[in-house]
Design a protein around this motif. Structure first.
Motif, mmCIF file in Angstrom:
data_model
loop_
_atom_site.group_PDB
_atom_site.id
_atom_site.type_symbol
_atom_site.label_atom_id
_atom_site.label_comp_id
_atom_site.label_asym_id
_atom_site.label_seq_id
_atom_site.Cartn_x
_atom_site.Cartn_y
_atom_site.Cartn_z
ATOM 1 N N GLY A 1 -14.749 -6.764 -18.259
ATOM 2 C CA GLY A 1 -15.390 -7.855 -18.985
ATOM 3 C C GLY A 1 -15.158 -9.193 -18.318
ATOM 4 N N ALA A 2 -13.944 -9.419 -17.812
ATOM 5 C CA ALA A 2 -13.635 -10.666 -17.129
ATOM 6 C C ALA A 2 -14.448 -10.791 -15.845
ATOM 7 C CB ALA A 2 -12.139 -10.755 -16.827
ATOM 8 N N LEU A 3 -14.580 -9.695 -15.112
ATOM 9 C CA LEU A 3 -15.384 -9.714 -13.891
ATOM 10 C C LEU A 3 -16.841 -10.031 -14.200
ATOM 11 C CD1 LEU A 3 -13.905 -6.596 -12.043
ATOM 12 C CD2 LEU A 3 -13.577 -8.998 -11.433
ATOM 13 N N LEU A 4 -17.369 -9.421 -15.262
ATOM 14 C CA LEU A 4 -18.754 -9.678 -15.647
ATOM 15 C C LEU A 4 -18.923 -11.130 -16.081
ATOM 16 C CD1 LEU A 4 -21.639 -8.826 -16.211
ATOM 17 C CD2 LEU A 4 -20.879 -7.930 -18.445
ATOM 18 N N ILE B 1 -21.558 -13.877 -14.506
ATOM 19 C CA ILE B 1 -22.562 -14.622 -15.271
ATOM 20 C C ILE B 1 -22.418 -16.121 -15.018
ATOM 21 C CG2 ILE B 1 -23.433 -15.168 -17.570
ATOM 22 C CD1 ILE B 1 -22.447 -12.402 -18.480
ATOM 23 N N PHE B 2 -21.186 -16.623 -15.059
ATOM 24 C CA PHE B 2 -20.974 -18.045 -14.793
ATOM 25 C C PHE B 2 -21.495 -18.427 -13.409
ATOM 26 C CE2 PHE B 2 -17.404 -17.713 -17.994
ATOM 27 C CZ PHE B 2 -17.983 -18.556 -18.921
ATOM 28 N N ASP B 3 -21.197 -17.595 -12.423
ATOM 29 C CA ASP B 3 -21.631 -17.889 -11.057
ATOM 30 C C ASP B 3 -23.153 -17.867 -10.937
ATOM 31 O OD1 ASP B 3 -18.978 -18.101 -10.327
ATOM 32 O OD2 ASP B 3 -18.860 -16.098 -9.420
ATOM 33 N N LEU C 1 -29.904 -15.167 -18.067
ATOM 34 C CA LEU C 1 -29.116 -14.494 -19.098
ATOM 35 C C LEU C 1 -29.880 -13.311 -19.687
ATOM 36 C CD1 LEU C 1 -27.656 -17.583 -21.000
ATOM 37 C CD2 LEU C 1 -26.460 -16.108 -19.384
ATOM 38 N N SER C 2 -31.180 -13.486 -19.864
ATOM 39 C CA SER C 2 -32.001 -12.415 -20.435
ATOM 40 C C SER C 2 -32.018 -11.198 -19.527
ATOM 41 C CB SER C 2 -33.432 -12.923 -20.664
ATOM 42 O OG SER C 2 -33.436 -13.987 -21.600
ATOM 43 N N GLN C 3 -32.114 -11.420 -18.221
ATOM 44 C CA GLN C 3 -32.131 -10.290 -17.293
ATOM 45 C C GLN C 3 -30.789 -9.566 -17.288
ATOM 46 O OE1 GLN C 3 -34.926 -9.120 -15.629
ATOM 47 N NE2 GLN C 3 -33.494 -7.404 -15.502
ATOM 48 N N ILE C 4 -29.711 -10.324 -17.328
ATOM 49 C CA ILE C 4 -28.377 -9.703 -17.397
ATOM 50 C C ILE C 4 -28.249 -8.877 -18.673
ATOM 51 C CG2 ILE C 4 -25.914 -10.213 -17.666
ATOM 52 C CD1 ILE C 4 -26.427 -12.694 -15.844
ATOM 53 N N ALA C 5 -28.741 -9.410 -19.780
ATOM 54 C CA ALA C 5 -28.676 -8.682 -21.051
ATOM 55 C C ALA C 5 -29.473 -7.381 -20.976
ATOM 56 C CB ALA C 5 -29.197 -9.564 -22.179
ATOM 57 N N ARG C 6 -30.677 -7.448 -20.432
ATOM 58 C CA ARG C 6 -31.493 -6.227 -20.309
ATOM 59 C C ARG C 6 -30.820 -5.211 -19.393
ATOM 60 N NH1 ARG C 6 -35.648 -10.241 -19.617
ATOM 61 N NH2 ARG C 6 -36.875 -10.480 -21.541
ATOM 62 N N VAL D 1 -21.679 -16.501 -23.142
ATOM 63 C CA VAL D 1 -21.042 -15.405 -22.415
ATOM 64 C C VAL D 1 -20.159 -14.584 -23.353
ATOM 65 C CG1 VAL D 1 -19.388 -14.858 -20.584
ATOM 66 C CG2 VAL D 1 -21.152 -16.581 -20.187
ATOM 67 N N ALA D 2 -19.439 -15.263 -24.254
ATOM 68 C CA ALA D 2 -18.591 -14.548 -25.215
ATOM 69 C C ALA D 2 -19.424 -13.611 -26.079
ATOM 70 C CB ALA D 2 -17.829 -15.540 -26.087
ATOM 71 N N GLY D 3 -20.553 -14.112 -26.594
ATOM 72 C CA GLY D 3 -21.408 -13.266 -27.418
ATOM 73 C C GLY D 3 -21.975 -12.088 -26.651
ATOM 74 N N LEU D 4 -22.405 -12.325 -25.420
ATOM 75 C CA LEU D 4 -22.937 -11.238 -24.591
ATOM 76 C C LEU D 4 -21.875 -10.176 -24.338
ATOM 77 C CD1 LEU D 4 -25.082 -13.187 -21.964
ATOM 78 C CD2 LEU D 4 -25.930 -11.569 -23.677
ATOM 79 N N LEU D 5 -20.654 -10.609 -24.019
ATOM 80 C CA LEU D 5 -19.596 -9.643 -23.736
ATOM 81 C C LEU D 5 -19.236 -8.819 -24.967
ATOM 82 C CD1 LEU D 5 -19.383 -10.958 -20.963
ATOM 83 C CD2 LEU D 5 -16.893 -10.902 -21.204
ATOM 84 N N VAL D 6 -19.233 -9.454 -26.143
ATOM 85 C CA VAL D 6 -18.961 -8.710 -27.371
ATOM 86 C C VAL D 6 -19.986 -7.580 -27.537
ATOM 87 C CG1 VAL D 6 -19.041 -8.837 -29.897
ATOM 88 C CG2 VAL D 6 -17.738 -10.532 -28.599
ATOM 89 N N LEU D 7 -21.262 -7.885 -27.306
ATOM 90 C CA LEU D 7 -22.314 -6.878 -27.462
ATOM 91 C C LEU D 7 -22.264 -5.826 -26.362
ATOM 92 C CD1 LEU D 7 -25.364 -9.105 -28.509
ATOM 93 C CD2 LEU D 7 -23.910 -7.688 -29.973
ATOM 94 N N ILE D 8 -22.087 -6.267 -25.125
ATOM 95 C CA ILE D 8 -22.059 -5.306 -24.006
ATOM 96 C C ILE D 8 -20.890 -4.344 -24.148
ATOM 97 C CG2 ILE D 8 -21.678 -5.130 -21.512
ATOM 98 C CD1 ILE D 8 -23.320 -7.767 -21.270
ATOM 99 N N ARG D 9 -19.738 -4.844 -24.568
ATOM 100 C CA ARG D 9 -18.563 -3.976 -24.724
ATOM 101 C C ARG D 9 -18.709 -3.056 -25.939
ATOM 102 N NH1 ARG D 9 -13.342 -7.841 -23.724
ATOM 103 N NH2 ARG D 9 -12.380 -6.053 -22.735
#
Length: 420
Positions: A9-12, A16-18, A46-51, A101-109
């Protein structure tokens, strides 16, 4: 310097930040102007990363992006984790973006593991006041609270109105002007915003995260003008001067004295004049200026103190006008009411913080955030701060990824109990 470590999660998060930083470089920092093409490209990224990670992406009529687990797409009620994507000019990369990013990571994990209650991540436009003078534009439009005055405010760079910028992005400003929310607010069970702390408290206390109890409201004047009478710097005696620069200094000194008194009597207040200028094309070192402009930003958690300061400001301006023979014009006031975070959510987040092995710690927010708008719309709201060095609104923001993950663990622990 961020140290992502070995956590996936930290790597992801770092990736995203980069990726978003690469889309919005400006000088030593980043610029993601509100309601701009750059802001849109960041949302697209962000949308592409989410998809790519199996999330559903949707856009509401106000141009904000929503990210959801497939199984929760049609949920009747859900919790929102979100923040804003825009930045100040030449600002830092974490202000706002960290919360998304926090919200995305919560969902992805949560993919494949599920959550006790449906959760959506929200990436909002236009929180910063730097571009149009008003703050929380995205969340105010989203919740149906935006005013005609705000839609008519002009961009600091190109002079076009907010309504024009929105229309250029295909946003229906008529719907916003009518006060229509951009989503069904009664479906939002609560709102959580993770954000970097923009002051030094967590750094000084060596604490990675905190739970926010309330957000200061403010009274802002983008450009107060004091007009007097110009003249030769050596030829006009003091008794005959109508010096707007000294009148401004007199006013700011009186406001500063009042600020100190309020603090000494247990009140909450901060006061800033961040822009001060005379016209260099007309004024010179040997000339008494005939006008000066300056900004005012007055903030407090206490609505009564804000009302007192508004009245005090008017009284002192009138007195200085009489004594010095000048005239003050404030222009439109840009207000934002204080907001308390939901007591139940604060309590549960504090308990969640303890379950993650962190010593529970709470604090007030001196800066404004979209969470205040959600709270004022009647939605239970809460915030998690994460440690950040060197302040905010500058390229030297220095949030550690480990501290972001500490904040995310608090939210995840909260979600394990929410809806149980």
């Amino acid at each position: 310097m961020n140290r992502p470590g070995t956590d996936i999660g930290a790597l992801l998060a770092q990736q995203i930040f980069d990726a978003v930083r690469a889309l919005s470089p400006d000088g030593a920092g980043v610029s993601r102007p509100a309601y701009s093409g750059i802001e849109t490209r960041a949302l697209d990224c962000l949308s592409q990363i989410a998809r790519d990670h199996g999330l559903i992406v949707e856009e509401d009529p106000g141009g904000n992006r929503w990210f959801t687990l497939p199984e929760h797409r049609d949920a009747g009620r859900y919790l929102v984790i979100g923040s804003h994507i825009d930045s100040v000019p030449e600002g830092g990369n974490f202000d706002g973006l960290a919360g998304i990013v926090a919200g995305l990571l919560v969902l992805i994990r949560a993919r494949g593991r599920g959550l006790r209650m449906p959760v959506r991540c929200l990436a909002m436009r236009g929180e910063e006041s730097a571009w149009f003078g008003s703050c929380y534009l995205g969340s105010r439009a989203l919740t149906g609270q935006m005013t005609a005055q705000e839609l008519g405010s002009r961009h600091k760079g190109d002079g076009r109105t907010l309504a024009e910028h929105m229309a250029a992005l295909g946003i229906d400003t008529g719907r916003i002007l009518a006060g229509q929310p951009q989503t069904a607010l009664d479906r939002i069970a609560g709102y959580i915003e993770l954000h970097i702390e923009q002051g030094p408290v967590l750094v000084e206390r060596d604490i990675p995260a905190a739970i926010v109890t309330g957000i200061r409201g403010n009274i802002r004047f983008r450009s107060v003008t004091c007009t007097g009478q110009g003249g030769h710097s050596g030829a006009v005696p003091r008794a005959y001067r109508h010096d707007p620069v000294l009148a401004m200094a007199d006013l700011l000194t009186r406001l500063d004295d009042s600020w100190l008194h309020i603090l000494q009597t247990g009140g909450d207040l901060v006061l800033t004049s961040g822009m001060v200028a005379t016209d260099p094309a007309r004024h010179a070192i040997t000339r008494i200026a005939d006008s000066v402009s300056f900004s005012l930003d007055i903030r407090s958690q206490n609505a009564e103190i804000l009302t007192h300061m508004r009245d005090y400001l008017g009284d002192e301006m009138r007195d200085i006008e009489r004594v010095r023979g000048v005239r003050f014009e404030t222009g439109p006031e840009i207000p934002a009411a204080p907001a308390l975070m939901d007591a139940g959510m604060v309590r549960d987040l504090m308990q969640a913080m303890a379950r993650t092995g962190q010593e529970p710690f709470s604090m007030a927010s001196g800066a404004g955030h979209d969470a205040a708008v959600f709270a004022q719309a009647g939605i239970p709201s809460a915030m998690v701060f994460v440690r950040n060095r060197n302040g905010s609104h500058n390229p030297r923001e220095a949030m550690e990824i480990e501290d972001l993950m500490a904040g995310i663990r608090i939210i995840s622990a909260y979600l394990e109990e929410a809806g149980a």
